[in-house]
Scaffold this active site. Structure first.
Site, short mmCIF file in Angstrom:
data_model
loop_
_atom_site.label_atom_id
_atom_site.label_comp_id
_atom_site.label_asym_id
_atom_site.label_seq_id
_atom_site.Cartn_x
_atom_site.Cartn_y
_atom_site.Cartn_z
N ARG A 115 4.24 -41.19 -2.68
CA ARG A 115 5.39 -41.52 -3.54
C ARG A 115 6.73 -41.41 -2.82
O ARG A 115 7.74 -41.06 -3.43
CB ARG A 115 5.43 -40.64 -4.79
CG ARG A 115 4.23 -40.78 -5.70
CD ARG A 115 4.11 -42.17 -6.30
NE ARG A 115 3.07 -42.19 -7.33
CZ ARG A 115 1.79 -42.46 -7.08
NH1 ARG A 115 1.39 -42.73 -5.84
NH2 ARG A 115 0.92 -42.46 -8.07
N CYS B 216 4.18 -41.30 -14.61
CA CYS B 216 4.06 -39.84 -14.47
C CYS B 216 5.42 -39.23 -14.18
O CYS B 216 6.15 -39.73 -13.32
CB CYS B 216 3.10 -39.51 -13.33
SG CYS B 216 1.38 -39.85 -13.76
N GLU C 43 8.83 -36.53 -10.36
CA GLU C 43 8.47 -37.79 -9.69
C GLU C 43 9.39 -38.93 -10.13
O GLU C 43 9.78 -39.77 -9.34
CB GLU C 43 7.01 -38.15 -9.99
CG GLU C 43 6.43 -39.13 -8.99
CD GLU C 43 5.95 -40.41 -9.61
OE1 GLU C 43 6.76 -41.35 -9.71
OE2 GLU C 43 4.77 -40.49 -9.99
N1 EPU Z 1 -6.60 -35.33 -16.55
C1 EPU Z 1 -6.74 -34.50 -17.62
N2 EPU Z 1 -5.76 -34.50 -18.59
C2 EPU Z 1 -4.67 -35.30 -18.51
C3 EPU Z 1 -4.54 -36.14 -17.40
C4 EPU Z 1 -5.51 -36.16 -16.43
O1 EPU Z 1 -7.70 -33.75 -17.73
O2 EPU Z 1 -3.83 -35.23 -19.40
C5 EPU Z 1 -7.68 -35.35 -15.54
C6 EPU Z 1 -8.43 -36.67 -15.57
O3 EPU Z 1 -9.45 -36.67 -16.53
C7 EPU Z 1 -8.96 -36.75 -14.14
C8 EPU Z 1 -7.88 -36.06 -13.31
O4 EPU Z 1 -7.13 -35.26 -14.23
O5 EPU Z 1 -10.14 -36.01 -14.03
C9 EPU Z 1 -6.96 -37.05 -12.59
O6 EPU Z 1 -6.35 -37.91 -13.56
P1 EPU Z 1 -5.85 -39.39 -13.21
O7 EPU Z 1 -6.96 -40.20 -12.63
O8 EPU Z 1 -5.13 -39.91 -14.40
O9 EPU Z 1 -4.87 -39.17 -12.00
P2 EPU Z 1 -3.55 -38.34 -11.87
O10 EPU Z 1 -3.65 -37.56 -10.59
O11 EPU Z 1 -3.23 -37.59 -13.11
C10 EPU Z 1 -2.38 -40.14 -10.42
C11 EPU Z 1 -1.01 -40.74 -10.33
C12 EPU Z 1 -0.87 -41.91 -11.28
C13 EPU Z 1 -1.95 -42.94 -11.00
C14 EPU Z 1 -3.30 -42.27 -11.16
C15 EPU Z 1 -4.44 -43.19 -10.83
C16 EPU Z 1 0.66 -39.09 -9.74
C17 EPU Z 1 1.69 -38.13 -10.21
N3 EPU Z 1 -0.01 -39.75 -10.67
O12 EPU Z 1 -2.48 -39.50 -11.69
O13 EPU Z 1 0.38 -42.50 -10.99
O14 EPU Z 1 -1.85 -44.03 -11.89
O15 EPU Z 1 -3.37 -41.15 -10.25
O16 EPU Z 1 -4.48 -43.43 -9.47
O17 EPU Z 1 0.48 -39.25 -8.53
C18 EPU Z 1 2.70 -42.61 -11.49
O18 EPU Z 1 2.91 -42.35 -10.31
O19 EPU Z 1 3.65 -42.80 -12.30
C19 EPU Z 1 1.33 -42.63 -11.98
C20 EPU Z 1 1.04 -42.83 -13.25
#
Ligand code: EPU
Length: 300
Positions: A167, A222, A293
């Protein structure tokens, strides 16, 4: 030619989180040479620049804002401009929407960006923050960037003069010392692939996003960065009981805790207070410091 200077828009109308007060002015350039006038114009207008794409990663504060909105040039491309070691070089303007670029790359069978399906922003915004999703980051295919910076003027920089990390996009060399820069056009180096396969991957990414993120809500994606590789800020916030936590018209989404959503009449003070609460709760419960972020603008 000269810079086009207009009345400042309200950021509530120009950001997907639907927050933010009135800015001082809005400026745009019609030719590359016009950009050289920008530093003086900003001084005259008395505001800091806010380069604005789709406004999908911005939390703007309410009230009168000492900001001047800087608009990248009108959309150009995408268009193939050459080949490099068997790959296709595609040039595209910063204000082209990422979904439009992805529809085009899929139709031409050009692979590399398909994991970004579902990210709403413009190409310039996506590059400026090295947007990523499902293991795919804009920076992985980025080969050249045309930008304006006060000390270098308008010019292309090659990949040895920029770095992309989680990012973040940073320029090196003389432009690094400037307080701001405007991304104007970029080139991606993409591999030849199959349109059917690319469409399938994009469809899967979109379905996954729709199932796990509030894609239709007023949000800025996010709000916090993940604190460490493989550690999801959203999961930590969820485990800390922050899903659905609300204040005024702002709330952490029930679908993904790291999405702050504006449920209607949201105000920036409530957004910032909710973020403070989340930082404190996650620090106390898990010892992780959550870093913002989204780009927070216009707040004192
Ligand atoms: N999870 C939960 N509860 C929640 C959210 C997530 O338990 O409320 C769990 C999910 O079930 C999963 C794990 O956490 O097991 C990871 O969740 P997710 O795949 O949604 O990925 P993330 O790490 O929360 C990141 C990026 C997103 C991107 C997704 C998919 C960041 C801060 N966020 O989210 O990016 O879309 O991966 O690749 O890096 C953004 O940058 O604005 C953004 C949305």
């Amino acid at each position: 030619m000269a810079l086009v200077i207009e009345k400042g828009p309200t950021l509530r109308e120009r950001t997907t989180l639907r927050l933010g007060g009135r800015t001082l002015a809005e400026v745009g350039a019609r030719t590359d040479a016009d950009w050289d006038e920008l530093p003086k114009a900003l001084e005259r207008l008395g505001g800091r620049p806010l380069v604005l794409g789709w406004g999908s990663n911005i939390l703007a504060c309410d009230g009168e804002l000492p900001l001047v909105v800087v608009n990248p040039p009108a959309p150009v491309g995408p268009a193939p401009v050459g080949t490099r070691e068997g790959a296709i070089v595609v040039r595209v303007g910063a204000s082209v929407r990422l979904p439009l670029l992805l529809a085009w790359t899929a139709s031409k069978g050009l692979a590399g960006l398909e994991g970004l399906a579902g990210i709403p922003g413009t190409v310039g915004g996506a590059v400026a923050m090295n947007a990523g999703s499902y293991g795919c980051e804009v920076g992985q295919c980025l080969s050249r960037v045309k930008l304006f910076s006060p000390s270098t003027g308008v010019g292309w920089i090659e990949s040895d003069l920029f770095t992309c990390a989680y990012r973040s996009f940073a320029v090196l060399g003389p432009a690094a010392r400037d307080s701001f820069r405007v991304i104007l056009e970029v080139e991606f180096t993409l591999m030849v692939g199959s349109p059917e396969l690319l469409r399938k991957v994009m469809k899967e990414c979109l379905a996954r996003k729709t199932a796990t993120q509030p894609v239709r809500a007023a949000s800025a994606g996010c709000v916090f960065r993940n604190p460490a590789p493989g550690v999801s800020a959203g999961r930590l916030m969820d485990q800390a009981g922050l899903k659905g936590r609300s204040l005024g018209g702002m709330a952490f989404s029930e679908l993904h805790a790291n999405f702050l959503v504006n449920t209607g009449q949201g105000r920036s003070e409530h957004a910032l207070e909710l973020m403070d609460i989340a930082r404190r709760v996650v620090r106390e419960k898990f010892g992780h410091e959550l870093e913002t972020e989204v780009e927070v603008v216009g707040c004192s």
